[in-house]
Write a protein that holds these residues in place. Structure first.
Motif: not given
Length: 120
Positions: A67-84
């Motif tokens: 309920s508090r977590t979101s994981i996303s990516r930016d393929t152009s930057k080859n990055q994975i992101s976390l939001q809590l």
């Protein structure tokens, strides 16, 4: 050689949103068949898997954090992101970005980890 580097603020206030980025080098985050996870270790406790994003962009989350977590990516930057979101001091931990082959039981590459402290 695959390298993962976590980055983000080391201090977050309670009720705010924690945001971290994992920059990957040596491999594309879209390479079949790998999954990119966020794992954390609170002080004095064991590792806790938070969630992952697959090579094709599908996400899975720990039920306790979903309920508090979101994981996303930016393929152009080859990055994975976390939001809590809505963090509390119990979210204080070292946060790791990890690569694991799909269907494998163990990860093959880990980032060095980044300390995040939740405190006012």
């Amino acid at each position: 050689q695959v390298q993962l580097q976590e980055s983000g603020p080391g201090l977050v206030k309670p009720s705010q949103t924690l945001s971290l980025t994992c920059t990957v080098s040596g491999d594309s985050i879209t390479t079949s068949y790998y999954a990119w996870s966020w794992i954390r270790r609170p002080p004095g406790k064991g590792l806790e898997w938070m969630g992952l994003i697959s090579y094709d962009g599908v996400t899975y989350y720990s039920p306790s954090l979903k309920s508090r977590t979101s994981i996303s990516r930016d393929t152009s930057k080859n990055q994975i992101s976390l939001q809590l979101s809505s963090v509390t001091p119990e979210d204080t931990a070292v946060y790791y970005c990890v690569r694991k082959g799909w269907g494998k039981t163990t990860a093959d590459y880990w980032g060095q980890g980044t300390q995040v402290t939740v405190s006012s």
